[in-house]
Scaffold this active site. Sequence first.
Site, PDB file in Angstrom:
ATOM      1  N   CYS A 103       0.892  -1.162   0.000  1.00 13.19           N
ATOM      2  CA  CYS A 103       0.000   0.000   0.000  1.00 13.19           C
ATOM      3  C   CYS A 103       0.921   1.200   0.000  1.00 13.19           C
ATOM      4  O   CYS A 103       1.535   1.492   1.025  1.00 13.19           O
ATOM      5  CB  CYS A 103      -0.929   0.029   1.209  1.00 13.19           C
ATOM      6  N   CYS A 106      -0.468   4.219   2.524  1.00 15.40           N
ATOM      7  CA  CYS A 106      -0.459   4.077   3.979  1.00 15.40           C
ATOM      8  C   CYS A 106      -0.181   2.616   4.321  1.00 15.40           C
ATOM      9  O   CYS A 106       0.956   2.166   4.189  1.00 15.40           O
ATOM     10  CB  CYS A 106      -1.752   4.588   4.585  1.00 15.40           C
ATOM     11  N   SER A 107      -1.181   1.880   4.749  1.00 11.40           N
ATOM     12  CA  SER A 107      -0.917   0.499   5.158  1.00 11.40           C
ATOM     13  C   SER A 107      -2.144  -0.378   4.961  1.00 11.40           C
ATOM     14  O   SER A 107      -2.393  -1.270   5.760  1.00 11.40           O
ATOM     15  CB  SER A 107      -0.475   0.484   6.622  1.00 11.40           C
ATOM     16  N   CYS A 108      -2.919  -0.137   3.904  1.00 10.17           N
ATOM     17  CA  CYS A 108      -4.111  -0.939   3.653  1.00 10.17           C
ATOM     18  C   CYS A 108      -3.716  -2.415   3.532  1.00 10.17           C
ATOM     19  O   CYS A 108      -2.745  -2.753   2.867  1.00 10.17           O
ATOM     20  CB  CYS A 108      -4.807  -0.465   2.373  1.00 10.17           C
TER      21      CYS A 108
END
Length: 206
Positions: A103, A106-108
């Site tokens: 991602c 961000c950090s999906c």
Amino acid sequence: MSSHNQQPDADIALRVKAIESLLIEKGIIDPAAIDTIIDAYEHRIGPHNGARIVAKAWVDSEFKQRLLADGTSAIAEMNLTGFSSEHMVVVENTPEVHNLIVCTLCSCYPWAILGLPPTWYKSFAYRSRAVIDPRGVLREFGLEIPEEVAVRVWDSNADLRYLVLPERPVGTETMTESELASLVTRNAMIGTAKVQLPSSPHEQAA
Ligand code: FE
């Protein structure tokens, strides 16, 4: 992964702690509820759910076809749909193609299927370099992808999450579905590792 970007993570951890303390103090959240949620993601919702999906796809070719055609529905068949895994696309590793999930924003991450994301997945180094130099990133994970194998990078977002269907290792023909599931690691479902037989010298968790 390189560790030059650890400081922001430490800052974020401190801020989260501060906010959590404040919310508890104000009576807005219950610390026991937080512990229950963390325990759920660490123990009940972990990557063993993703591993079950992979193992089923390896032994059931009709399920595999459904999984690749419509990941969301096939995963729902197994009652494994949940938080952050509502819209799933499953990408298959083959002798010709290796898939890697990131991602960049961000950090999906598909929490319900893979549990808590590893720290490196959220690091700026991984997020930026996975797209620019995926082979270099994979090499740092101990994974050398031959030039003739294409590397595809899939960028997750708030609406869509990916799961890698790793290649089934040779020598597993007599294994049961649950034995197969026990071989499948979180990293193999992100694409930073291959699934190995237990005796393999390459079995190194990153
Ligand atoms: Fe994200």
